[in-house]
Design a protein around this motif. Structure first.
Motif, mmCIF file in Angstrom:
data_model
loop_
_atom_site.group_PDB
_atom_site.id
_atom_site.type_symbol
_atom_site.label_atom_id
_atom_site.label_comp_id
_atom_site.label_asym_id
_atom_site.label_seq_id
_atom_site.Cartn_x
_atom_site.Cartn_y
_atom_site.Cartn_z
ATOM 1 N N GLY A 119 110.403 -10.106 -68.586
ATOM 2 C CA GLY A 119 110.530 -11.510 -68.214
ATOM 3 C C GLY A 119 110.531 -12.400 -69.441
ATOM 4 N N LEU A 120 110.919 -13.642 -69.258
ATOM 5 C CA LEU A 120 110.899 -14.595 -70.360
ATOM 6 C C LEU A 120 109.455 -14.952 -70.708
ATOM 7 N N VAL A 121 109.243 -15.301 -71.968
ATOM 8 C CA VAL A 121 107.907 -15.646 -72.446
ATOM 9 C C VAL A 121 107.901 -17.055 -73.019
ATOM 10 N N ASN A 122 106.716 -17.641 -73.020
ATOM 11 C CA ASN A 122 106.539 -18.981 -73.569
ATOM 12 C C ASN A 122 105.330 -18.979 -74.489
ATOM 13 N N TYR A 123 105.547 -19.216 -75.793
ATOM 14 C CA TYR A 123 104.440 -19.312 -76.724
ATOM 15 C C TYR A 123 103.725 -20.653 -76.548
ATOM 16 N N PHE A 124 102.383 -20.625 -76.639
ATOM 17 C CA PHE A 124 101.629 -21.866 -76.628
ATOM 18 C C PHE A 124 100.442 -21.731 -77.572
ATOM 19 N N ASP A 203 115.804 -14.230 -65.955
ATOM 20 C CA ASP A 203 115.925 -15.583 -66.515
ATOM 21 C C ASP A 203 114.754 -16.471 -66.098
ATOM 22 N N VAL A 204 113.608 -15.840 -65.784
ATOM 23 C CA VAL A 204 112.437 -16.578 -65.323
ATOM 24 C C VAL A 204 111.288 -16.390 -66.326
ATOM 25 N N VAL A 205 110.639 -17.505 -66.718
ATOM 26 C CA VAL A 205 109.451 -17.415 -67.573
ATOM 27 C C VAL A 205 108.298 -16.869 -66.742
ATOM 28 N N LEU A 206 107.720 -15.750 -67.191
ATOM 29 C CA LEU A 206 106.658 -15.080 -66.445
ATOM 30 C C LEU A 206 105.344 -15.008 -67.208
ATOM 31 N N HIS A 207 105.383 -15.320 -68.498
ATOM 32 C CA HIS A 207 104.193 -15.073 -69.318
ATOM 33 C C HIS A 207 103.982 -16.172 -70.348
ATOM 34 N N ASP A 208 102.762 -16.687 -70.409
ATOM 35 C CA ASP A 208 102.378 -17.625 -71.458
ATOM 36 C C ASP A 208 101.656 -16.843 -72.552
ATOM 37 N N TRP A 209 102.239 -16.861 -73.737
ATOM 38 C CA TRP A 209 101.812 -16.027 -74.860
ATOM 39 C C TRP A 209 101.058 -16.910 -75.851
ATOM 40 N N ARG A 210 99.756 -16.683 -75.974
ATOM 41 C CA ARG A 210 98.926 -17.553 -76.814
ATOM 42 C C ARG A 210 99.021 -17.160 -78.298
ATOM 43 N N ASP A 211 99.143 -18.151 -79.149
ATOM 44 C CA ASP A 211 99.119 -17.907 -80.590
ATOM 45 C C ASP A 211 97.928 -18.638 -81.196
ATOM 46 N N TYR A 212 97.227 -17.950 -82.110
ATOM 47 C CA TYR A 212 96.129 -18.567 -82.850
ATOM 48 C C TYR A 212 95.896 -17.755 -84.120
ATOM 49 N N ASN A 213 95.202 -18.337 -85.069
ATOM 50 C CA ASN A 213 95.135 -17.767 -86.419
ATOM 51 C C ASN A 213 94.460 -16.406 -86.489
ATOM 52 N N THR A 214 93.518 -16.107 -85.580
ATOM 53 C CA THR A 214 92.786 -14.838 -85.652
ATOM 54 C C THR A 214 93.351 -13.789 -84.696
ATOM 55 N N ARG A 215 94.522 -14.052 -84.148
ATOM 56 C CA ARG A 215 95.163 -13.085 -83.265
ATOM 57 C C ARG A 215 95.422 -11.776 -84.019
ATOM 58 N N THR A 216 95.284 -10.642 -83.323
ATOM 59 C CA THR A 216 95.386 -9.326 -83.958
ATOM 60 C C THR A 216 96.693 -9.146 -84.718
ATOM 61 N N SER A 217 97.799 -9.567 -84.129
ATOM 62 C CA SER A 217 99.095 -9.363 -84.769
ATOM 63 C C SER A 217 99.241 -10.163 -86.061
ATOM 64 N N ARG A 218 98.358 -11.144 -86.256
ATOM 65 C CA ARG A 218 98.391 -11.932 -87.490
ATOM 66 C C ARG A 218 97.473 -11.351 -88.566
ATOM 67 N N THR A 219 96.423 -10.623 -88.143
ATOM 68 C CA THR A 219 95.364 -10.266 -89.086
ATOM 69 C C THR A 219 95.233 -8.774 -89.370
ATOM 70 N N HIS A 220 95.681 -7.900 -88.465
ATOM 71 C CA HIS A 220 95.424 -6.466 -88.636
ATOM 72 C C HIS A 220 96.473 -5.818 -89.534
ATOM 73 N N LYS A 221 96.033 -4.887 -90.365
ATOM 74 C CA LYS A 221 96.930 -4.224 -91.307
ATOM 75 C C LYS A 221 98.045 -3.449 -90.606
ATOM 76 N N HIS A 222 97.809 -2.987 -89.377
ATOM 77 C CA HIS A 222 98.816 -2.210 -88.656
ATOM 78 C C HIS A 222 100.054 -3.030 -88.311
ATOM 79 N N TYR A 223 99.935 -4.363 -88.413
ATOM 80 C CA TYR A 223 101.056 -5.222 -88.063
ATOM 81 C C TYR A 223 101.703 -5.845 -89.297
#
Length: 335
Positions: A119-124, A203-223
Motif C-alpha cells: 500500500g501507499l505510505v505517508n511519512y510524518f 493507490d490507497v495510503v494505508l500506513h503512516d510512517w513515523r520519522d525521528y532522529n533516533t529511529r533504528t534505520s537512522r542510527t544502527h550500523k546495519h542500515y
C-alpha cells in the motif's frame, strides 16, 4: 473475508512514546480477525509494561521476549508463534490507517498466492520530513501505484517494511528472515523478487510512517550505506548478472570504487567508464577508466550505474533507450 486470520509481527525496543498510538491503530482496524505477535527486543524503558497492559485488555495481543538479539531474531520468534494464513509486519512507532488490513487481505484474496499486497505510505514527523525521506516516499508510492516495484529494486528498498502482506506459505517458501542479512526489509524485498512474487498495484495510503532522529534505520550500523551495496551486489550476482555479457561499472566515485573493489575480490572482470575528465584514462585498481562513449564500442554490455545525480540518471536512461537497452537485462541503477 473475515475467516482469514492475519498475523501481525512487531519487534519493539524502547518505543514507549509511540507504542500506545501504534497499538490503538491496530485495535481500530475494520478487519478484526487478527493476532498480534509482539516481541520485546531488550527494552529498558516502560515499553514492555505498556504492551503487557494491552494484552490484558485484548487476548489477540501476544507478548514475547526476544530470546536472541536484534530485529531479525525478534521477527523469527514472532513468525514461529504465528498461526494466521496471512502475515504482515508493523513497526512499533508507526500507525495503521483503519482500512489497512482489510485492503491488504482483500487484494491477496483477489490475486492469490505468490503475490505481495502493498500500500501507499505517508511519512510524518513532529520535526518535519526531510527532503530525502519525502523523495523516497514519492518514488516508492509511484512504483506501488503501478505494481512495478521490482523495476528499480537495485536503487533502494522497493517494498515498505511495515506495509506488506503475503500468504504465510509464501513467506516460508522464500525462507524469510534467514540468514542474518541486513537490512532485513530490503533482503525480504529481494527474496520476493527472487521467487517471482508479483506486487499488487495499490493507490490507497494505508500506513503512516513515523520519522525521528533516533529511529533504528537512522542510527544502527546495519542500515549504513555500505551494507546496501553488499546486499545489492549479492543479489545482482545471484539473480541478474549475465556472465555472457561484458560487465560495465559506470562512475568512479566512492560507490563505484567500492563496487569495483568487490568485483575484483570476486575475480569478476569488468570495464569501467566515467564522465570525470580528471579520471578518464587513469589506471585505478588495474582498470583504465574510459569515457561514457566507450559503451557504444562494447558488444553486448551489462551496466551497473552508480551515478547518483537524478538529472544525470534521466540522461543516462534516455541514452540507454536510444541504444535499445533495457532495465535489469542491460543496465541497473545501483543508487
Amino acid at each position: 473475508m473475515q475467516q482469514n486470520l492475519v498475523s501481525i509481527l512487531i519487534p519493539f525496543k524502547n518505543t514507549e512514546a509511540y507504542l500506545p498510538d501504534c497499538l490503538e491503530s491496530i485495535l481500530k482496524q475494520t478487519y478484526t480477525n487478527w493476532e498480534l505477535l509482539i516481541v520485546d527486543d531488550g527494552s529498558s524503558d516502560s515499553s514492555h509494561n505498556i504492551v503487557e497492559n494491552y494484552t490484558k485488555k485484548d487476548n489477540r495481543i501476544k507478548l514475547f521476549k526476544n530470546s536472541g538479539s536484534g530485529i531479525i531474531d525478534a521477527l523469527r520468534l514472532a513468525f514461529s508463534e504465528s498461526t494466521g494464513e496471512f502475515i504482515t509486519r508493523m513497526d512499533s512507532d508507526d500507525l495503521m490507517l483503519p482500512n489497512k488490513l482489510e485492503t491488504l487481505v482483500g487484494n491477496l484474496l483477489k490475486h492469490g498466492k505468490q503475490h505481495v499486497a502493498v500500500g501507499l505510505v505517508n511519512y510524518f514527523s513532529d520535526e518535519g520530513i526531510k527532503e530525502g525521506y519525502k523523495n523516497y516516499e514519492i518514488w516508492l508510492n509511484q512504483l506501488t501505484k503501478m505494481g512495478t516495484n521490482y523495476s528499480e529494486i537495485y536503487k533502494e528498498c522497493v517494498i515498505p517494511s511495515p506495509c506488506w502482506m503475503v500468504y504465510k506459505s509464501d513467506l516460508i517458501a522464500c525462507d524469510a528472515f534467514n540468514p542474518n542479512r541486513y537490512p532485513e526489509d530490503y533482503d525480504l524485498a529481494f527474496r520476493f523478487y527472487k521467487h517471482h512474487y508479483k506486487c499488487i498495484p495499490c493507490d490507497v495510503v494505508l500506513h503512516d510512517w513515523r520519522d525521528y532522529n533516533t529511529r533504528t534505520s537512522r542510527t544502527h550500523k546495519h542500515y549504513a550505506e555500505n551494507h546496501f551495496i553488499d546486499l545489492k551486489l549479492h543479489y545482482f550476482l545471484e539473480l541478474d548478472y549475465n556472465p555472457n555479457k561484458t560487465l560495465i561499472v559506470w562512475g568512479a566515485g566512492n560507490k563505484g570504487k567500492t563496487i569495483a573493489k568487490k568485483l575484483i575480490a570476486k575475480n569478476i572482470p569488468f570495464q569501467w567508464i566515467c564522465d570525470n575528465p580528471n579520471k578518464i584514462g587513469r589506471d585505478i585498481y588495474g582498470n583504465i577508466l574510459q569515457p561514457f562513449s566507450y559503451l557504444e564500442t562494447i558488444k553486448n554490455p551489462q551496466s551497473i550505474i552508480t551515478v547518483a545525480n537524478k538529472t544525470s540518471q534521466i540522461e543516462i536512461k534516455d541514452y540507454m533507450d536510444k541504444l535499445n537497452m533495457h532495465p535489469v537485462e542491460d543496465y541497473i541503477f545501483f543508487c
